[in-house]
Design an enzyme around this catalytic site. Structure first.
Site, PDB file in Angstrom:
ATOM      1  N   GLU A 202     -59.448 -45.455  39.932  1.00  0.00           N
ATOM      2  CA  GLU A 202     -59.583 -44.598  39.557  1.00  0.00           C
ATOM      3  C   GLU A 202     -60.094 -43.576  38.867  1.00  0.00           C
ATOM      4  O   GLU A 202     -58.425 -42.509  39.225  1.00  0.00           O
ATOM      5  CB  GLU A 202     -60.468 -43.373  41.310  1.00  0.00           C
ATOM      6  CG  GLU A 202     -61.707 -44.131  41.897  1.00  0.00           C
ATOM      7  CD  GLU A 202     -62.021 -43.126  42.840  1.00  0.00           C
ATOM      8  OE1 GLU A 202     -61.820 -42.212  42.572  1.00  0.00           O
ATOM      9  OE2 GLU A 202     -63.117 -44.523  43.153  1.00  0.00           O
ATOM     10  N   HIS A 237     -56.445 -32.580  52.707  1.00  0.00           N
ATOM     11  CA  HIS A 237     -57.194 -33.148  53.013  1.00  0.00           C
ATOM     12  C   HIS A 237     -57.986 -32.197  54.802  1.00  0.00           C
ATOM     13  O   HIS A 237     -59.099 -32.918  55.317  1.00  0.00           O
ATOM     14  CB  HIS A 237     -56.842 -34.519  53.736  1.00  0.00           C
ATOM     15  CG  HIS A 237     -56.831 -35.574  52.276  1.00  0.00           C
ATOM     16  ND1 HIS A 237     -57.164 -35.158  51.277  1.00  0.00           N
ATOM     17  CD2 HIS A 237     -55.488 -35.530  51.815  1.00  0.00           C
ATOM     18  CE1 HIS A 237     -57.368 -35.638  50.209  1.00  0.00           C
ATOM     19  NE2 HIS A 237     -55.480 -36.166  50.839  1.00  0.00           N
ATOM     20  N   ARG A 294     -71.249 -40.541  60.500  1.00  0.00           N
ATOM     21  CA  ARG A 294     -71.261 -39.953  61.226  1.00  0.00           C
ATOM     22  C   ARG A 294     -71.862 -38.250  61.561  1.00  0.00           C
ATOM     23  O   ARG A 294     -71.812 -37.899  60.438  1.00  0.00           O
ATOM     24  CB  ARG A 294     -70.041 -39.068  61.802  1.00  0.00           C
ATOM     25  CG  ARG A 294     -69.399 -39.000  61.192  1.00  0.00           C
ATOM     26  CD  ARG A 294     -67.500 -38.289  61.539  1.00  0.00           C
ATOM     27  NE  ARG A 294     -67.111 -37.389  60.717  1.00  0.00           N
ATOM     28  CZ  ARG A 294     -66.258 -37.686  59.257  1.00  0.00           C
ATOM     29  NH1 ARG A 294     -66.239 -39.250  59.226  1.00  0.00           N
ATOM     30  NH2 ARG A 294     -65.446 -36.839  58.639  1.00  0.00           N
TER      31      ARG A 294
HETATM   32  C1  MV4 Z   1     -60.370 -38.610  44.501  1.00  0.00           C
HETATM   33  C2  MV4 Z   1     -59.485 -36.942  43.498  1.00  0.00           C
HETATM   34  C3  MV4 Z   1     -59.399 -37.081  42.102  1.00  0.00           C
HETATM   35  N1  MV4 Z   1     -60.111 -38.402  42.236  1.00  0.00           N
HETATM   36  N2  MV4 Z   1     -60.749 -39.027  43.225  1.00  0.00           N
HETATM   37  C4  MV4 Z   1     -59.838 -36.501  48.479  1.00  0.00           C
HETATM   38  C5  MV4 Z   1     -60.996 -36.608  50.361  1.00  0.00           C
HETATM   39  C6  MV4 Z   1     -61.335 -38.510  49.730  1.00  0.00           C
HETATM   40  N3  MV4 Z   1     -62.654 -38.167  50.302  1.00  0.00           N
HETATM   41  C7  MV4 Z   1     -61.361 -38.423  47.712  1.00  0.00           C
HETATM   42  N4  MV4 Z   1     -60.527 -37.022  47.347  1.00  0.00           N
HETATM   43  C8  MV4 Z   1     -59.901 -37.368  46.262  1.00  0.00           C
HETATM   44  N5  MV4 Z   1     -61.103 -38.711  45.883  1.00  0.00           N
HETATM   45  C9  MV4 Z   1     -60.792 -38.906  41.803  1.00  0.00           C
HETATM   46  N6  MV4 Z   1     -61.468 -40.320  41.697  1.00  0.00           N
HETATM   47  C10 MV4 Z   1     -59.410 -35.965  44.515  1.00  0.00           C
HETATM   48  C11 MV4 Z   1     -59.574 -36.295  45.652  1.00  0.00           C
HETATM   49  C12 MV4 Z   1     -59.388 -34.789  46.676  1.00  0.00           C
HETATM   50  C13 MV4 Z   1     -59.805 -33.900  46.974  1.00  0.00           C
HETATM   51  C14 MV4 Z   1     -61.374 -34.442  47.579  1.00  0.00           C
HETATM   52  C15 MV4 Z   1     -61.761 -33.648  47.954  1.00  0.00           C
HETATM   53  C16 MV4 Z   1     -61.610 -32.681  49.024  1.00  0.00           C
HETATM   54  C17 MV4 Z   1     -59.631 -32.501  48.358  1.00  0.00           C
HETATM   55  C18 MV4 Z   1     -58.809 -32.944  47.609  1.00  0.00           C
HETATM   56  C19 MV4 Z   1     -57.797 -32.222  47.737  1.00  0.00           C
HETATM   57  C20 MV4 Z   1     -56.958 -33.498  47.038  1.00  0.00           C
HETATM   58  C21 MV4 Z   1     -57.623 -34.496  46.596  1.00  0.00           C
END
Ligand code: MV4
Length: 500
Positions: A202, A237, A294
């Site tokens: 991604e 996270h 959930r």
């Molecule tokens: C991402 C992202 C940036 N770009 N996807 C972290 C949890 C998971 N559900 C997906 N996450 C992320 N996916 C793309 N393409 C950054 C994160 C992410 C993040 C997302 C939500 C809340 C906190 C976070 C902390 C670090 C990275």
């Protein structure tokens, strides 16, 4: 329609109590299961019946689906509520529950399994034109081909494990030069962590906000959304502060994200309470990330602003009742915040600080809700999540909810262990938080242990002063970095005055 008369809660701590409270209100009898470490736990005392299912380790007790199902047979249980964590997103368990003739209070095993695979989930929702981050739609296998796609998408990119989620199995790749080694590491990590080496690409969204939409679906094909929760304040996270509604969504964007969340739920014939996670970039573009099948830890903020009891809705849905409301009947009332109070030392890299709750007094008063599973004198067991409580506030608007949270933090008395309460007070007074100008990098950007250093005498007065200033100054401060609160401003505590 099948009336539920007895529920077993396959969980512990605050969520077990949370579920049993609603069951009790509905005239449903409750069964607790517990481990040897939880003999004196509150969920055991609260339930009508309680059965020890094994040793202190989760794998010996709360994860023993077979033992838990046998308890249901022995005690004439109709339905199992899995809470969050443990067996809540285990499709095999949900299936075994159904095969035992019991009701699983949650979605179908098929929906759990589908959403458990990030790639399968993306493929399933694609027919509804849900916005997704540019990248690959299938698992990458050929390094050269994958590198080519990464170039097209543009570095930095993320390699994610299909079986991951919640931040597990993610790798940022900055350039084509390191792509191959990073991909190999990602595949081998995913293989050993999940038994599934499928990974995909991604585009990396640098500083997104994490916005999730609560949905409810019944067994008659009705699906509604209950608006958003803003969950951007996270550390590794682990969410720290959540709120509803988000400070930055416009009604139009809320409507659009809500509609997309409902479509995600439709794509998997979703039944029960679920959450659709989106990333929101700085241009207000949103992208579907994953669906959590959930009840979530942070569900209370949604309850506060909608007036609905989500556990009651889950149970009514599991009985086969149609939803008692339509989308247009739902509206947002007020603003709610949740602070997760962990037994962790924010001054010491958030290391778990387990021990005995020497003093434990909850804050009270209008607009304050505490969901917890402990009492004064109890030990925090080392075997499980170190969350002590969820401190939830509700006010007519965001400012009032923040003011109530700061007041509640200053009123909370916990001694014997360090907690994240002072850290919460720091975040809540930070200009970036107060103005709403923050994203998932908030803690990296603004927090270091030094910001919590304070002189013992200062505290309650400083909080009061910060509150007064906030309430009198209704306009948005100018720059995000302008006025980080000083170290002295941010502690709670009541506690320090008392203990000296
Ligand atoms: C991402 C992202 C940036 N770009 N996807 C972290 C949890 C998971 N559900 C997906 N996450 C992320 N996916 C793309 N393409 C950054 C994160 C992410 C993040 C997302 C939500 C809340 C906190 C976070 C902390 C670090 C990275």
């Amino acid at each position: 329609m099948r009336k539920i008369n007895k529920i077993l809660v396959a969980n512990r701590g605050e969520i077990a109590l949370r579920v049993m409270r609603t069951a009790k209100e509905m005239g449903i009898r409750t069964v607790a299961v517990y481990s040897e470490a939880d003999r004196n736990a509150l969920h055991v005392r609260f339930a009508d019946e309680a059965v020890c299912v094994g040793g202190p380790k989760s794998s010996e007790s709360y994860l023993r689906g077979d033992v838990i199902i046998q308890v249901c047979r022995d005690l004439g249980v109709d339905a199992i509520h899995p809470g969050y964590g443990f067996l809540s997103e285990n499709a095999g368990f949900a299936k075994a529950v159904q095969e035992a003739g019991l009701i699983f209070i949650g979605p179908s095993p098929e929906a759990i399994e589908l959403m458990g695979s990030k790639l399968a989930a993306k493929a399933a929702v694609a027919k509804y034109n849900i916005p997704m981050v540019p990248g690959t739609e299938e698992a990458i296998t050929d390094v050269e081909e994958a590198k080519q796609i990464a170039r097209q998408v543009g570095f930095p990119i993320l390699i994610k494990a299909s079986a991951g989620g919640g931040g597990k199995g993610m790798r940022v790749v900055e350039s084509a030069e390191v792509f191959e080694e990073q991909m190999q590491l990602a595949v081998s990590e995913a293989t050993s962590a999940f038994g599934d080496g499928s990974v995909f690409i991604e585009k990396y969204i640098g500083s997104p906000r994490h916005i999730e939409i609560q949905v409810l679906g019944d067994t008659h094909g009705n699906i509604v959304h209950l608006f958003e929760r803003e969950c951007s304040i996270q550390r590794r996270h682990q969410k720290v502060i959540e709120e509803a509604p988000s400070a930055i969504l416009t009604p139009a964007l809320r409507e659009e994200m809500g509609r997309n969340a409902v479509n995600v739920a439709k794509a998997c014939n979703y039944v029960g309470a679920g959450t659709v996670e989106f990333l929101l970039d700085e241009h207000q573009n949103f992208y579907f990330l994953e669906m959590n099948t959930r009840l979530q830890v942070e569900h209370p903020v949604t309850e506060q602003i909608t007036g609905l009891d989500l556990v009651k809705e889950q149970i009514l849905i599991a009985e086969g009742n149609p939803l008692g409301f339509k989308q247009e009947d739902l509206k947002i009332n007020g603003h709610s915040l949740e602070l997760r109070v962990y037994a962790e030392d924010p001054a010491n890299n958030f290391l778990p600080d387990i021990g005995k709750l020497e003093t434990y007094r909850r804050p009270q008063g209008l607009g304050v809700r505490v969901d917890d599973g402990f009492e004064q004198g109890m030990e925090i067991p080392i075997y499980y999540d170190p969350m002590i409580a969820k401190l939830v506030t509700f006010g007519k608007d965001r400012q009032e909810a923040i003011a109530k949270m700061l007041r509640a933090i200053s009123e909370y008395q916990i001694t014997g262990i360090e907690t994240t309460l002072p850290f919460g007070a720091y975040v809540l007074q930070h200009e970036a938080f107060v103005s709403g100008n923050f994203d998932t990098k908030f803690i990296d950007r603004y927090f270091s242990p030094e910001v919590l250093e304070r002189k013992p005498d200062e505290g309650a007065d400083e909080v009061a002063a910060a509150l007064a200033a906030m309430l009198m100054n209704k306009k948005k401060p100018a720059a995000a970095d302008a006025a980080a609160p000083t170290a002295e401003k941010n502690n709670s505590n009541w506690r320090r005055n008392r203990t000296r």
